[in-house]
Design a protein around this motif. Structure first.
Motif, PDB file in Angstrom:
ATOM      1  N   LEU A 162       0.819  -1.209   0.000  1.00 24.54           N
ATOM      2  CA  LEU A 162       0.000   0.000   0.000  1.00 24.54           C
ATOM      3  C   LEU A 162       0.853   1.261   0.000  1.00 24.54           C
ATOM      4  CD1 LEU A 162      -2.758  -1.073   2.559  1.00 24.54           C
ATOM      5  CD2 LEU A 162      -2.917  -1.038   0.059  1.00 24.54           C
ATOM      6  N   GLU A 163       2.098   1.125   0.447  1.00 26.57           N
ATOM      7  CA  GLU A 163       2.989   2.282   0.502  1.00 26.57           C
ATOM      8  C   GLU A 163       3.733   2.517  -0.808  1.00 26.57           C
ATOM      9  OE1 GLU A 163       5.381   1.465   3.914  1.00 26.57           O
ATOM     10  OE2 GLU A 163       3.866   2.195   5.330  1.00 26.57           O
ATOM     11  N   LEU A 164       3.552   1.623  -1.769  1.00 26.68           N
ATOM     12  CA  LEU A 164       4.113   1.880  -3.095  1.00 26.68           C
ATOM     13  C   LEU A 164       3.374   3.033  -3.744  1.00 26.68           C
ATOM     14  CD1 LEU A 164       4.423  -1.745  -4.582  1.00 26.68           C
ATOM     15  CD2 LEU A 164       6.207  -0.407  -3.450  1.00 26.68           C
ATOM     16  N   THR A 165       4.077   3.766  -4.591  1.00 21.65           N
ATOM     17  CA  THR A 165       3.405   4.815  -5.343  1.00 21.65           C
ATOM     18  C   THR A 165       2.479   4.188  -6.377  1.00 21.65           C
ATOM     19  OG1 THR A 165       5.075   4.927  -7.089  1.00 21.65           O
ATOM     20  CG2 THR A 165       5.464   6.254  -5.106  1.00 21.65           C
ATOM     21  N   GLU A 166       1.592   4.980  -6.933  1.00 22.43           N
ATOM     22  CA  GLU A 166       0.659   4.469  -7.940  1.00 22.43           C
ATOM     23  C   GLU A 166       1.418   3.893  -9.129  1.00 22.43           C
ATOM     24  OE1 GLU A 166      -3.059   5.967 -10.773  1.00 22.43           O
ATOM     25  OE2 GLU A 166      -2.225   7.302  -9.250  1.00 22.43           O
ATOM     26  N   ARG A 167       2.459   4.576  -9.555  1.00 24.66           N
ATOM     27  CA  ARG A 167       3.237   4.104 -10.693  1.00 24.66           C
ATOM     28  C   ARG A 167       3.975   2.805 -10.343  1.00 24.66           C
ATOM     29  NH1 ARG A 167       2.542   4.756 -15.811  1.00 24.66           N
ATOM     30  NH2 ARG A 167       3.052   6.966 -16.036  1.00 24.66           N
ATOM     31  N   GLU A 168       4.504   2.725  -9.128  1.00 23.40           N
ATOM     32  CA  GLU A 168       5.191   1.502  -8.710  1.00 23.40           C
ATOM     33  C   GLU A 168       4.226   0.322  -8.673  1.00 23.40           C
ATOM     34  OE1 GLU A 168       8.673   3.601  -5.955  1.00 23.40           O
ATOM     35  OE2 GLU A 168       6.838   2.824  -5.023  1.00 23.40           O
ATOM     36  N   ARG A 169       2.989   0.569  -8.272  1.00 18.39           N
ATOM     37  CA  ARG A 169       2.007  -0.514  -8.271  1.00 18.39           C
ATOM     38  C   ARG A 169       1.716  -0.975  -9.695  1.00 18.39           C
ATOM     39  NH1 ARG A 169      -2.719   1.244  -3.955  1.00 18.39           N
ATOM     40  NH2 ARG A 169      -1.318   2.072  -2.350  1.00 18.39           N
ATOM     41  N   GLU A 170       1.657  -0.042 -10.626  1.00 15.84           N
ATOM     42  CA  GLU A 170       1.425  -0.404 -12.022  1.00 15.84           C
ATOM     43  C   GLU A 170       2.570  -1.278 -12.541  1.00 15.84           C
ATOM     44  OE1 GLU A 170      -1.133   3.439 -13.673  1.00 15.84           O
ATOM     45  OE2 GLU A 170       1.056   3.466 -13.767  1.00 15.84           O
ATOM     46  N   VAL A 171       3.794  -0.892 -12.198  1.00 13.24           N
ATOM     47  CA  VAL A 171       4.951  -1.674 -12.627  1.00 13.24           C
ATOM     48  C   VAL A 171       4.951  -3.039 -11.933  1.00 13.24           C
ATOM     49  CG1 VAL A 171       7.474  -1.798 -12.618  1.00 13.24           C
ATOM     50  CG2 VAL A 171       6.328   0.368 -13.160  1.00 13.24           C
ATOM     51  N   PHE A 172       4.628  -3.063 -10.629  1.00 15.05           N
ATOM     52  CA  PHE A 172       4.533  -4.327  -9.881  1.00 15.05           C
ATOM     53  C   PHE A 172       3.568  -5.284 -10.574  1.00 15.05           C
ATOM     54  CE2 PHE A 172       2.301  -7.086  -6.985  1.00 15.05           C
ATOM     55  CZ  PHE A 172       3.248  -7.538  -6.079  1.00 15.05           C
ATOM     56  N   ASN A 173       2.368  -4.802 -10.894  1.00 24.51           N
ATOM     57  CA  ASN A 173       1.356  -5.656 -11.514  1.00 24.51           C
ATOM     58  C   ASN A 173       1.808  -6.159 -12.880  1.00 24.51           C
ATOM     59  OD1 ASN A 173      -0.311  -5.306  -9.311  1.00 24.51           O
ATOM     60  ND2 ASN A 173      -1.402  -3.570 -10.198  1.00 24.51           N
ATOM     61  N   ALA A 174       2.518  -5.318 -13.611  1.00 23.57           N
ATOM     62  CA  ALA A 174       3.005  -5.725 -14.929  1.00 23.57           C
ATOM     63  C   ALA A 174       4.079  -6.810 -14.806  1.00 23.57           C
ATOM     64  CB  ALA A 174       3.554  -4.512 -15.678  1.00 23.57           C
ATOM     65  N   VAL A 175       4.988  -6.655 -13.835  1.00 27.54           N
ATOM     66  CA  VAL A 175       6.010  -7.684 -13.602  1.00 27.54           C
ATOM     67  C   VAL A 175       5.347  -8.993 -13.191  1.00 27.54           C
ATOM     68  CG1 VAL A 175       7.952  -8.378 -12.137  1.00 27.54           C
ATOM     69  CG2 VAL A 175       7.818  -6.030 -13.000  1.00 27.54           C
ATOM     70  N   ALA A 176       4.335  -8.915 -12.321  1.00 29.13           N
ATOM     71  CA  ALA A 176       3.637 -10.115 -11.848  1.00 29.13           C
ATOM     72  C   ALA A 176       2.936 -10.843 -12.988  1.00 29.13           C
ATOM     73  CB  ALA A 176       2.633  -9.743 -10.758  1.00 29.13           C
ATOM     74  N   LEU A 177       2.583 -10.123 -14.052  1.00 27.34           N
ATOM     75  CA  LEU A 177       1.962 -10.733 -15.224  1.00 27.34           C
ATOM     76  C   LEU A 177       2.988 -11.343 -16.168  1.00 27.34           C
ATOM     77  CD1 LEU A 177      -0.767  -8.053 -16.107  1.00 27.34           C
ATOM     78  CD2 LEU A 177      -1.151 -10.368 -15.229  1.00 27.34           C
ATOM     79  N   GLY A 178       4.265 -11.095 -15.887  1.00 31.50           N
ATOM     80  CA  GLY A 178       5.317 -11.673 -16.710  1.00 31.50           C
ATOM     81  C   GLY A 178       5.817 -10.787 -17.827  1.00 31.50           C
ATOM     82  N   LEU A 179       5.456  -9.505 -17.814  1.00 34.19           N
ATOM     83  CA  LEU A 179       5.908  -8.599 -18.866  1.00 34.19           C
ATOM     84  C   LEU A 179       7.396  -8.294 -18.701  1.00 34.19           C
ATOM     85  CD1 LEU A 179       2.799  -8.278 -19.053  1.00 34.19           C
ATOM     86  CD2 LEU A 179       3.179  -5.867 -19.611  1.00 34.19           C
ATOM     87  N   THR A 180       8.087  -8.152 -19.820  1.00 35.95           N
ATOM     88  CA  THR A 180       9.488  -7.758 -19.806  1.00 35.95           C
ATOM     89  C   THR A 180       9.582  -6.256 -19.580  1.00 35.95           C
ATOM     90  OG1 THR A 180       9.558  -7.304 -22.183  1.00 35.95           O
ATOM     91  CG2 THR A 180      10.001  -9.568 -21.478  1.00 35.95           C
ATOM     92  N   ASN A 181      10.786  -5.774 -19.302  1.00 31.67           N
ATOM     93  CA  ASN A 181      10.971  -4.330 -19.132  1.00 31.67           C
ATOM     94  C   ASN A 181      10.560  -3.573 -20.393  1.00 31.67           C
ATOM     95  OD1 ASN A 181      11.938  -4.880 -16.615  1.00 31.67           O
ATOM     96  ND2 ASN A 181      14.052  -4.278 -17.022  1.00 31.67           N
ATOM     97  N   GLY A 186       6.541  -0.015 -23.013  1.00 29.68           N
ATOM     98  CA  GLY A 186       5.541   0.334 -24.012  1.00 29.68           C
ATOM     99  C   GLY A 186       4.155   0.501 -23.435  1.00 29.68           C
ATOM    100  N   ARG A 187       3.796  -0.346 -22.477  1.00 31.19           N
ATOM    101  CA  ARG A 187       2.453  -0.285 -21.895  1.00 31.19           C
ATOM    102  C   ARG A 187       2.255   0.975 -21.057  1.00 31.19           C
ATOM    103  NH1 ARG A 187      -0.753  -4.949 -18.510  1.00 31.19           N
ATOM    104  NH2 ARG A 187      -0.734  -5.864 -20.585  1.00 31.19           N
ATOM    105  N   LEU A 188       3.283   1.353 -20.280  1.00 31.67           N
ATOM    106  CA  LEU A 188       3.138   2.473 -19.335  1.00 31.67           C
ATOM    107  C   LEU A 188       3.766   3.766 -19.842  1.00 31.67           C
ATOM    108  CD1 LEU A 188       3.848   0.609 -15.966  1.00 31.67           C
ATOM    109  CD2 LEU A 188       1.653   1.023 -17.093  1.00 31.67           C
ATOM    110  N   PHE A 189       4.291   3.730 -21.068  1.00 39.77           N
ATOM    111  CA  PHE A 189       4.913   4.926 -21.668  1.00 39.77           C
ATOM    112  C   PHE A 189       6.044   5.462 -20.797  1.00 39.77           C
ATOM    113  CE2 PHE A 189       0.419   4.789 -22.968  1.00 39.77           C
ATOM    114  CZ  PHE A 189       0.577   4.638 -24.332  1.00 39.77           C
ATOM    115  N   LEU A 190       6.935   4.547 -20.414  1.00 39.45           N
ATOM    116  CA  LEU A 190       8.111   4.883 -19.623  1.00 39.45           C
ATOM    117  C   LEU A 190       9.352   4.415 -20.368  1.00 39.45           C
ATOM    118  CD1 LEU A 190       6.891   3.535 -16.147  1.00 39.45           C
ATOM    119  CD2 LEU A 190       6.972   5.937 -16.847  1.00 39.45           C
ATOM    120  N   SER A 191      10.488   5.033 -20.087  1.00 39.65           N
ATOM    121  CA  SER A 191      11.734   4.511 -20.644  1.00 39.65           C
ATOM    122  C   SER A 191      12.105   3.235 -19.895  1.00 39.65           C
ATOM    123  CB  SER A 191      12.855   5.545 -20.477  1.00 39.65           C
ATOM    124  OG  SER A 191      13.190   5.696 -19.114  1.00 39.65           O
ATOM    125  N   GLU A 192      12.905   2.382 -20.534  1.00 36.53           N
ATOM    126  CA  GLU A 192      13.293   1.136 -19.878  1.00 36.53           C
ATOM    127  C   GLU A 192      14.141   1.406 -18.634  1.00 36.53           C
ATOM    128  OE1 GLU A 192      14.471  -2.376 -22.069  1.00 36.53           O
ATOM    129  OE2 GLU A 192      13.798  -1.444 -23.941  1.00 36.53           O
TER     130      GLU A 192
END
Length: 225
Positions: A162-181, A186-192
Motif C-alpha cells: 500500500l505504501e508503493l506509489t501508484e506508478r510503482e504498483r502499475e509496474v509491480f502488476n506488470a512484472v507479476a503478469l510476466g511482462l518484460t521491461n 511500451g504499456r506504461l509509456f516509460l523509458s526502460e
C-alpha cells in the motif's frame, strides 16, 4: 584487453547426487567463456559448506537428494541470519518433472526458478545468465499455476504494498503478469531505465530479491488475482 577482466565470469556451483550428470554439467558450463564452475556437491548438506566456502553467483540445485534435499538446502540458504553465505547466490532448481510442487516450494523459499534436467545445454547456460542478471527461469504464468496447487486464504493487502506509489504498483502488476521491461515500457509509456528504477524501488520497499519473488508476493497476498 581480456574481457574477463572487465566482466568477471559467473561463478557456478553444481549440486546433484548423480556424479555423471554433475560432471557433464561441469564440462558444459566450464566451456562457456563467461562462466566457471567453482564448487560441486552431492547433497544439500555438502552444498551448504561448499557455497559458504566458495561464494558462487549461481547454484544449480537438484530437488531430490539424500540426506538433505535441495528444497531444504535452499531454505537454509535464504533463511540464514548468520551471514555464513555472504552475498546470497541465485538458485536454480533442477527437476525431472515439469510440474513439481517441490520446486514451487523452493521458489517460495527464494529460488529463482527451475529447469528440467533434460534441458538442452544451450538453455541451461542461458538460464544461468538470466538469473545472474536478475530474471526468472520459469514463466510467471507457470509459476502461478504451480502455486495454485497450494490453496491460500485471501489475506489483507500488506502495508508495504500500500505504501508503493501508484506508478510503482502499475509496474509491480506488470512484472507479476510476466511482462518484460521493454513491454512494461511500451504499456506504461516509460523509458526502460525508468522501469528498472521502479523495479529496484519495489524490490527494496517490499524486501524482495528478484522478479520471481514479485510473482510469489502477488499470489500469496491476493494482489492481481
Amino acid at each position: 584487453m581480456d574481457e574477463t577482466l572487465t566482466h568477471p565470469k559467473i561463478r557456478v556451483a553444481l549440486v546433484d547426487d548423480q556424479q555423471l550428470f554433475r560432471s557433464g554439467l561441469a564440462v558444459i558450463i566450464g566451456a562457456q567463456p563467461d562462466m566457471a564452475v567453482v564448487a560441486q556437491a552431492a547433497d544439500g548438506t555438502e552444498a551448504l559448506g561448499e557455497i559458504a566456502a566458495h561464494g558462487p553467483d549461481v547454484v544449480l540445485m537438484d530437488v531430490q537428494m539424500s540426506p538433505m534435499d535441495g528444497v531444504e538446502a535452499t531454505r537454509k540458504i535464504f533463511e540464514d541470519t548468520t551471514g555464513r553465505f555472504g552475498r546470497l547466490p541465485k538458485v536454480i532448481m533442477l527437476t525431472t518433472f515439469d510440474w513439481d510442487e517441490h520446486a514451487a516450494t523452493a521458489v517460495r523459499h527464494g529460488a529463482s526458478g527451475f529447469l528440467l534436467k533434460d534441458s538442452t545445454p544451450e538453455f541451461v547456460c542461458e538460464a544461468i545468465r538470466a538469473v545472474h542478471g536478475g530474471n526468472a527461469v520459469i514463466a510467471p504464468q507457470s509459476l502461478a499455476a504451480l502455486l495454485r496447487d497450494e490453496p491460500l486464504p485471501v489475506p489483507e493487502v500488506p502495508v508495504p504494498y500500500l505504501e508503493l506509489t501508484e506508478r510503482e504498483r502499475e509496474v509491480f502488476n506488470a512484472v507479476a503478469l510476466g511482462l518484460t521491461n521493454q513491454e512494461i515500457s511500451g504499456r506504461l509509456f516509460l523509458s526502460e531505465s525508468t522501469v528498472k528504477t521502479h523495479i529496484g524501488a519495489i524490490l527494496r520497499k517490499l524486501a524482495l530479491r528478484d522478479r520471481v519473488q514479485i510473482v510469489v508476493y502477488s499470489y500469496e497476498n491476493g494482489i492481481g488475482r
